[in-house]
Design a protein around this motif. Structure first.
Motif, PDB file in Angstrom:
ATOM      1  N   LEU A 345       0.844  -1.189   0.000  1.00 34.82           N
ATOM      2  CA  LEU A 345       0.000   0.000   0.000  1.00 34.82           C
ATOM      3  C   LEU A 345       0.883   1.244   0.000  1.00 34.82           C
ATOM      4  O   LEU A 345       1.667   1.461   0.939  1.00 34.82           O
ATOM      5  CB  LEU A 345      -0.913  -0.033   1.224  1.00 34.82           C
ATOM      6  N   GLY A 346       0.767   2.053  -1.054  1.00 32.46           N
ATOM      7  CA  GLY A 346       1.670   3.181  -1.253  1.00 32.46           C
ATOM      8  C   GLY A 346       1.625   4.213  -0.143  1.00 32.46           C
ATOM      9  O   GLY A 346       0.556   4.656   0.277  1.00 32.46           O
ATOM     10  N   SER A 347       2.820   4.609   0.312  1.00 28.65           N
ATOM     11  CA  SER A 347       2.963   5.619   1.359  1.00 28.65           C
ATOM     12  C   SER A 347       3.266   6.999   0.792  1.00 28.65           C
ATOM     13  O   SER A 347       3.401   7.964   1.550  1.00 28.65           O
ATOM     14  CB  SER A 347       4.099   5.231   2.319  1.00 28.65           C
ATOM     15  N   GLY A 348       3.396   7.078  -0.532  1.00 29.58           N
ATOM     16  CA  GLY A 348       3.748   8.355  -1.156  1.00 29.58           C
ATOM     17  C   GLY A 348       5.048   8.223  -1.917  1.00 29.58           C
ATOM     18  O   GLY A 348       5.987   7.573  -1.456  1.00 29.58           O
ATOM     19  N   GLU A 349       5.111   8.843  -3.086  1.00 30.30           N
ATOM     20  CA  GLU A 349       6.282   8.666  -3.949  1.00 30.30           C
ATOM     21  C   GLU A 349       7.550   9.272  -3.356  1.00 30.30           C
ATOM     22  O   GLU A 349       8.657   8.822  -3.651  1.00 30.30           O
ATOM     23  CB  GLU A 349       5.984   9.274  -5.320  1.00 30.30           C
ATOM     24  N   THR A 350       7.422  10.313  -2.537  1.00 29.47           N
ATOM     25  CA  THR A 350       8.604  10.953  -1.950  1.00 29.47           C
ATOM     26  C   THR A 350       8.693  10.731  -0.448  1.00 29.47           C
ATOM     27  O   THR A 350       9.481  11.384   0.225  1.00 29.47           O
ATOM     28  CB  THR A 350       8.587  12.468  -2.245  1.00 29.47           C
ATOM     29  N   HIS A 351       7.892   9.794   0.064  1.00 31.61           N
ATOM     30  CA  HIS A 351       7.892   9.534   1.501  1.00 31.61           C
ATOM     31  C   HIS A 351       9.222   8.913   1.925  1.00 31.61           C
ATOM     32  O   HIS A 351       9.811   8.132   1.172  1.00 31.61           O
ATOM     33  CB  HIS A 351       6.749   8.567   1.838  1.00 31.61           C
ATOM     34  N   PRO A 352       9.750   9.252   3.122  1.00 31.58           N
ATOM     35  CA  PRO A 352      10.989   8.621   3.581  1.00 31.58           C
ATOM     36  C   PRO A 352      10.905   7.096   3.541  1.00 31.58           C
ATOM     37  O   PRO A 352       9.850   6.513   3.801  1.00 31.58           O
ATOM     38  CB  PRO A 352      11.130   9.131   5.019  1.00 31.58           C
ATOM     39  N   ALA A 353      12.002   6.465   3.212  1.00 31.22           N
ATOM     40  CA  ALA A 353      12.022   5.020   3.023  1.00 31.22           C
ATOM     41  C   ALA A 353      11.863   4.271   4.345  1.00 31.22           C
ATOM     42  O   ALA A 353      12.149   4.803   5.429  1.00 31.22           O
ATOM     43  CB  ALA A 353      13.326   4.607   2.351  1.00 31.22           C
ATOM     44  N   LEU A 354      11.410   3.031   4.233  1.00 27.79           N
ATOM     45  CA  LEU A 354      11.323   2.163   5.395  1.00 27.79           C
ATOM     46  C   LEU A 354      12.691   2.023   6.045  1.00 27.79           C
ATOM     47  O   LEU A 354      13.709   1.919   5.373  1.00 27.79           O
ATOM     48  CB  LEU A 354      10.804   0.781   4.982  1.00 27.79           C
ATOM     49  N   HIS A 355      12.717   2.011   7.366  1.00 29.13           N
ATOM     50  CA  HIS A 355      13.921   1.872   8.196  1.00 29.13           C
ATOM     51  C   HIS A 355      14.778   3.133   8.207  1.00 29.13           C
ATOM     52  O   HIS A 355      15.851   3.130   8.822  1.00 29.13           O
ATOM     53  CB  HIS A 355      14.765   0.653   7.791  1.00 29.13           C
ATOM     54  N   ASN A 356      14.330   4.194   7.544  1.00 27.10           N
ATOM     55  CA  ASN A 356      15.033   5.467   7.669  1.00 27.10           C
ATOM     56  C   ASN A 356      14.671   6.117   9.006  1.00 27.10           C
ATOM     57  O   ASN A 356      13.546   5.961   9.488  1.00 27.10           O
ATOM     58  CB  ASN A 356      14.654   6.409   6.533  1.00 27.10           C
ATOM     59  N   PRO A 357      15.581   6.879   9.606  1.00 29.47           N
ATOM     60  CA  PRO A 357      15.300   7.458  10.926  1.00 29.47           C
ATOM     61  C   PRO A 357      14.189   8.506  10.918  1.00 29.47           C
ATOM     62  O   PRO A 357      13.634   8.814  11.974  1.00 29.47           O
ATOM     63  CB  PRO A 357      16.636   8.077  11.340  1.00 29.47           C
ATOM     64  N   ASP A 358      13.850   9.039   9.733  1.00 28.91           N
ATOM     65  CA  ASP A 358      12.798  10.054   9.656  1.00 28.91           C
ATOM     66  C   ASP A 358      11.494   9.497   9.089  1.00 28.91           C
ATOM     67  O   ASP A 358      10.573  10.255   8.770  1.00 28.91           O
ATOM     68  CB  ASP A 358      13.257  11.248   8.821  1.00 28.91           C
TER      69      ASP A 358
END
Length: 382
Positions: A345-358
């Protein structure tokens, strides 16, 4: 839509509470209790606790006999420091919900709200809140738990949010969708020596220096190629932190990744052969162990068909983009139990990646994910 605005306020409050109190794999005691406290007033037919560790399952039963549908989410967070200014940011140093499991659990509680108000006409719906997904240990532990026999499903479904896809867009396909992976620990042991007389010892330095490029050289292709394989050196150590000691011990940690389980067997054999050769050449003792073992995740066509019908009925756009993924998911173990499928399920094309601190879970996905799952329930059990 079966959720009211008041429901969504409560669900967002729950999600943020979970986000503030992240617990890593195997430690999800508070998280499990918080989920149970939300589920109990909804009066499911049964709430099972302690599944495979801290796992929780809520069972909603229809009036007539029928198939059992299992919907699975995850409880655990990551050992990563969160970088956020949000009022609900992690209160636990070095730990954060930076993969969205807090959001996935909230989607499942939203589904529980809907089921509490309108039970399926037949069969059972099992909502599984699984521990220890991030280490690959949770699904296996749940399935091996004697309590799981009470809720063995006829179909199993799951989702994962995915940055890089448009918000609310779904990626789904039959066949492999997540890669097999495992962590390989290569320990080499020789003999320490005084740093002024290194020739009197047996150092693993040359073996480690040779092994790192040799292991990464096993990589080839990219998904969806069936022969995809990736070896990533994630850690290396040599000797003690001292200037007077020539090293006698060293380690290399490498993550092995393949599209299928069969490919993993081949890659492990080749990596082990390289390690044995390096150890023999250096007159070193060798010990190899594996951790974080994930089987590949394969979507059954019949389970995918149910999800696609639900997506179309709910007007959710979908395609097969970005699949199969390089990442791993221990939901793959459920395919040995029942036809299973996971969608992304899309989180957004520019959303911070999984496991990123932000990273932070987009709360707009709560209602979308719950709607899709509820439609699956109605389509199969009505």
């Amino acid at each position: 839509m079966f959720l009211t605005n008041h429901d969504l306020v409560d669900l967002i409050d729950l999600r943020r509470d979970l986000h503030r109190h992240p617990e890593i794999s195997g430690e999800e005691q508070w998280t499990a209790a918080r989920i149970v406290s939300f589920l109990s007033p909804l009066k499911p037919a049964e709430i099972l606790t302690g599944l495979g560790g801290h796992g929780v399952a809520a069972v909603f039963e229809g009036a007539a006999s029928g198939p059992t549908l299992l919907f699975r989410c995850e409880l655990d967070a990551l050992p990563i420091e969160e970088k956020s200014s949000a009022a609900y940011r992690s209160t636990i140093p070095g730990k954060g919900h930076l993969c969205g499991h807090d959001g996935h659990s909230t989607i499942m509680t939203a589904l529980a709200l809907g089921l509490s108000r309108q039970l399926p006409k037949r069969g059972r719906v099992v909502l599984l809140f699984q521990p220890a997904e991030e280490t690959g240990a949770g699904a296996a532990a749940v399935i091996a738990d004697p309590g799981f026999r009470e809720i063995t499903p006829d179909f199993a479904f799951s989702l994962h949010n995915l940055p890089g896809l448009p918000l609310g867009h779904v990626s789904i396909k039959s066949g492999p969708v997540n890669c097999a992976s495992r962590g390989m620990r290569i320990a080499l042991s020789g003999k320490t020596a005084h740093a002024s007389q290194p020739e009197t010892g047996i150092s693993p330095m040359s073996a480690i220096a040779a092994l790192m490029p040799a292991l990464t050289g096993l990589s080839r292709s990219a998904p969806p190629a069936l022969d995809f394989r990736l070896a990533t050196v994630t850690h290396a150590s040599l000797g003690e932190k001292a200037f007077g000691i020539a090293p006698g011990n060293g380690e290399i940690w490498v993550t092995l990744r393949t599209l299928t389980d069969d490919g993993m067997d081949e890659l492990c054999n080749e990596a082990e052969a390289l390690a044995r050769s390096a150890a023999e050449d250096g007159n070193l003792d060798l010990d190899i162990t594996y951790d974080d073992i994930f089987l590949h995740c394969e979507n059954a066509p019949e389970a995918v068909d149910h999800l696609i019908r639900a997506l179309d009925a709910e007007g959710v756009p979908h395609d097969e983009r970005n699949l199969p993924m390089r990442g791993s998911e221990d939901f793959g173990r459920f395919r040995a139990i029942a036809p299973s499928a996971m969608f992304f399920l899309g989180s957004g094309e520019t959303h911070p990646a999984l496991h990123n601190p932000d990273y932070d879970f987009p709360e707009d996905l709560i209602a979308i994910g719950a709607r899709i799952f509820m439609r699956v329930v109605r389509d199969i059990l009505e």
